[in-house]
Scaffold this motif. Structure first.
Motif, PDB file in Angstrom:
ATOM      1  N   CYS A  80       0.809  -1.211   0.000  1.00 26.18           N
ATOM      2  CA  CYS A  80       0.000   0.000   0.000  1.00 26.18           C
ATOM      3  C   CYS A  80       0.841   1.259   0.000  1.00 26.18           C
ATOM      4  O   CYS A  80       1.874   1.334   0.640  1.00 26.18           O
ATOM      5  N   LEU A 128      -5.040  -9.457   3.982  1.00 24.60           N
ATOM      6  CA  LEU A 128      -5.116  -8.002   3.875  1.00 24.60           C
ATOM      7  C   LEU A 128      -3.846  -7.468   3.222  1.00 24.60           C
ATOM      8  O   LEU A 128      -3.904  -6.587   2.339  1.00 24.60           O
ATOM      9  N   GLU A 149     -12.121  -7.464   3.642  1.00 29.78           N
ATOM     10  CA  GLU A 149     -12.485  -6.505   2.606  1.00 29.78           C
ATOM     11  C   GLU A 149     -12.936  -5.179   3.228  1.00 29.78           C
ATOM     12  O   GLU A 149     -12.588  -4.090   2.725  1.00 29.78           O
ATOM     13  N   LYS A 195      -3.981  -8.154  -0.498  1.00 29.29           N
ATOM     14  CA  LYS A 195      -4.897  -7.254  -1.205  1.00 29.29           C
ATOM     15  C   LYS A 195      -4.244  -5.887  -1.407  1.00 29.29           C
ATOM     16  O   LYS A 195      -4.405  -5.254  -2.460  1.00 29.29           O
ATOM     17  N   CYS A 196      -3.515  -5.423  -0.421  1.00 31.49           N
ATOM     18  CA  CYS A 196      -2.822  -4.145  -0.528  1.00 31.49           C
ATOM     19  C   CYS A 196      -1.757  -4.190  -1.616  1.00 31.49           C
ATOM     20  O   CYS A 196      -1.539  -3.215  -2.339  1.00 31.49           O
ATOM     21  N   GLN A 202      -4.127   0.923  -1.141  1.00 36.10           N
ATOM     22  CA  GLN A 202      -5.173   1.766  -0.570  1.00 36.10           C
ATOM     23  C   GLN A 202      -4.528   2.732   0.416  1.00 36.10           C
ATOM     24  O   GLN A 202      -4.104   2.332   1.494  1.00 36.10           O
ATOM     25  N   TYR A 229      -9.849  -3.412   4.426  1.00 35.70           N
ATOM     26  CA  TYR A 229      -9.104  -2.964   3.242  1.00 35.70           C
ATOM     27  C   TYR A 229      -9.707  -1.683   2.665  1.00 35.70           C
ATOM     28  O   TYR A 229      -8.987  -0.729   2.351  1.00 35.70           O
ATOM     29  N   GLN A 230     -11.032  -1.631   2.537  1.00 37.58           N
ATOM     30  CA  GLN A 230     -11.700  -0.462   1.977  1.00 37.58           C
ATOM     31  C   GLN A 230     -11.572   0.761   2.881  1.00 37.58           C
ATOM     32  O   GLN A 230     -11.652   1.896   2.411  1.00 37.58           O
ATOM     33  N   CYS A 237       0.389  -6.609   9.357  1.00 36.34           N
ATOM     34  CA  CYS A 237      -0.590  -7.689   9.195  1.00 36.34           C
ATOM     35  C   CYS A 237      -0.028  -8.966   9.795  1.00 36.34           C
ATOM     36  O   CYS A 237       1.070  -9.394   9.446  1.00 36.34           O
TER      37      CYS A 237
END
Length: 333
Positions: free
Chosen positions: A171, A198, A309, A201-202, A207, A312-313, A183
């Motif tokens: 991120c 997480l 999720e 996803k980053c 994000q 993450y958002q 994390c």
């Protein structure tokens, strides 16, 4: 400067004994041993397999795309180091054995050597492998070696300042505000993989301005790096049994971890880890995700995936506690 990947296997352990060690320090060693953090125990590692960096990447590319085994081995080029222990034996053995028919002769030799090492772990679970990316400097060419050394030093400086792509692990583009996301979790243990998911996803789609560290099951190994960063905010995300419905998310007071006997699967109690960092971090926020199933090689449940999720958002516009509620500590009579 050339690069290689080195597989080192535990050959023996011994306790670093010192008759002059103060009694208080000895108690720290004993406590650390009791909780699985081997302070005072020296691991002797033997170099068992070395392969060049680019051929290593071609080798692991023969594993099934998107598989857990391939993602595990891709941790070397991504993070610089991985640990393979008894939890990974079956996963990796099946993957490399299945990939053999598609591999070159050299790759098959490496696969067999790795399978032999995995078999040793299966027979003696205390054994583990440390797989590291190594920079090999050409000592015969002084000007080249100097340039290589400067490049390595610059890479280390970039890690400390959070400007390198690999150190951010996902991120944010710059170290503005110095927000660090740590994390925590085990990808092989069902819902306990919430933290690593997480981080993944980053890495796929950043994000906000976060320096992301995938601490895995041993986040204490990242304490030094976090201290060097001296972030304004540290957000620690982990699957934690809070007695709530699966997938619920709460901000946890670190003091409650010990008082409420919260369960995690990691080497060191997270409240101890947080205490280590308080002096060097402006604000520490511990965000817990309630797991449902934590078991070896179980899939992550939909409720926990949805919670990841949600977190993450929230990262892009994070303010204060990110909009998440505090965990209410039970009242004891």
């Amino acid at each position: 400067m050339s690069e290689s990947v080195v597989f080192c296997q535990l050959s023996r352990k011994f306790v670093d004994e010192n008759d002059n060690t103060p009694s208080d320090a000895q108690q720290v060693v004993y406590y650390s041993l009791a909780i699985g953090h081997h302070l005072g125990v020296i691991d002797c590692l033997k170099e068992n397999l070395v392969c060049s960096f680019e051929p290593y990447k071609a080798w692991i590319a023969t594993l099934e795309e998107g598989s857990e085994a391939r993602r595990k081995m891709e941790g070397v080029p991504r993070y610089g180091e991985i640990v393979i222990d008894q939890n990974h034996v079956v996963l990796l053995a099946k993957a490399f054995d299945a990939a053999k028919p598609t591999q070159t002769e050299q790759q098959q030799e490496w696969s067999q050597e790795l399978l032999d090492m995995l078999q040793a772990i299966q027979q003696e679970p205390a054994i583990y492998l440390m797989v590291r990316r190594r920079y090999d400097l050409d000592q015969n060419n002084s000007s080249y070696s100097k340039a290589a050394t400067e490049q390595v030093s610059e890479s280390i400086d970039n890690y400390v300042t959070g400007t390198s792509e690999s150190s951010q692990r996902g991120c944010g583009s710059k170290n503005e505000g110095r927000n660090v996301l740590l994390c925590v979790g085990n990808t092989m243990m069902g819902d306990d993989g919430a933290g690593p998911l997480l981080a993944e996803k980053c890495q796929a789609a950043p994000q906000g301005d976060w320096i992301v560290i995938d601490g895995g099951t041993a986040p204490e190994n990242d304490v030094v790096a976090i201290r060097e960063l001296r972030p304004d905010r540290l957000l620690l995300v982990d699957a934690t049994d809070m007695g709530l419905n699966p997938g619920e998310i709460r901000i946890i007071d670190p003091d409650d971890i010990a008082e409420m006997f919260m369960m995690t699967t990691h080497n060191m109690p997270l409240n101890y880890l947080i205490d280590q960092l308080k002096e060097d971090v402006g604000e520490v926020i511990f965000l817990g995700i309630q797991p449902d199933i934590v078991g070896f090689y179980y899939p992550m449940t939909d409720a926990v995936k949805a919670a990841v999720e949600t977190v993450y958002q929230s990262l892009a516009g994070w303010e204060g506690k990110g909009g998440f509620a505090d965990l209410e500590a039970p009242e004891f009579e």
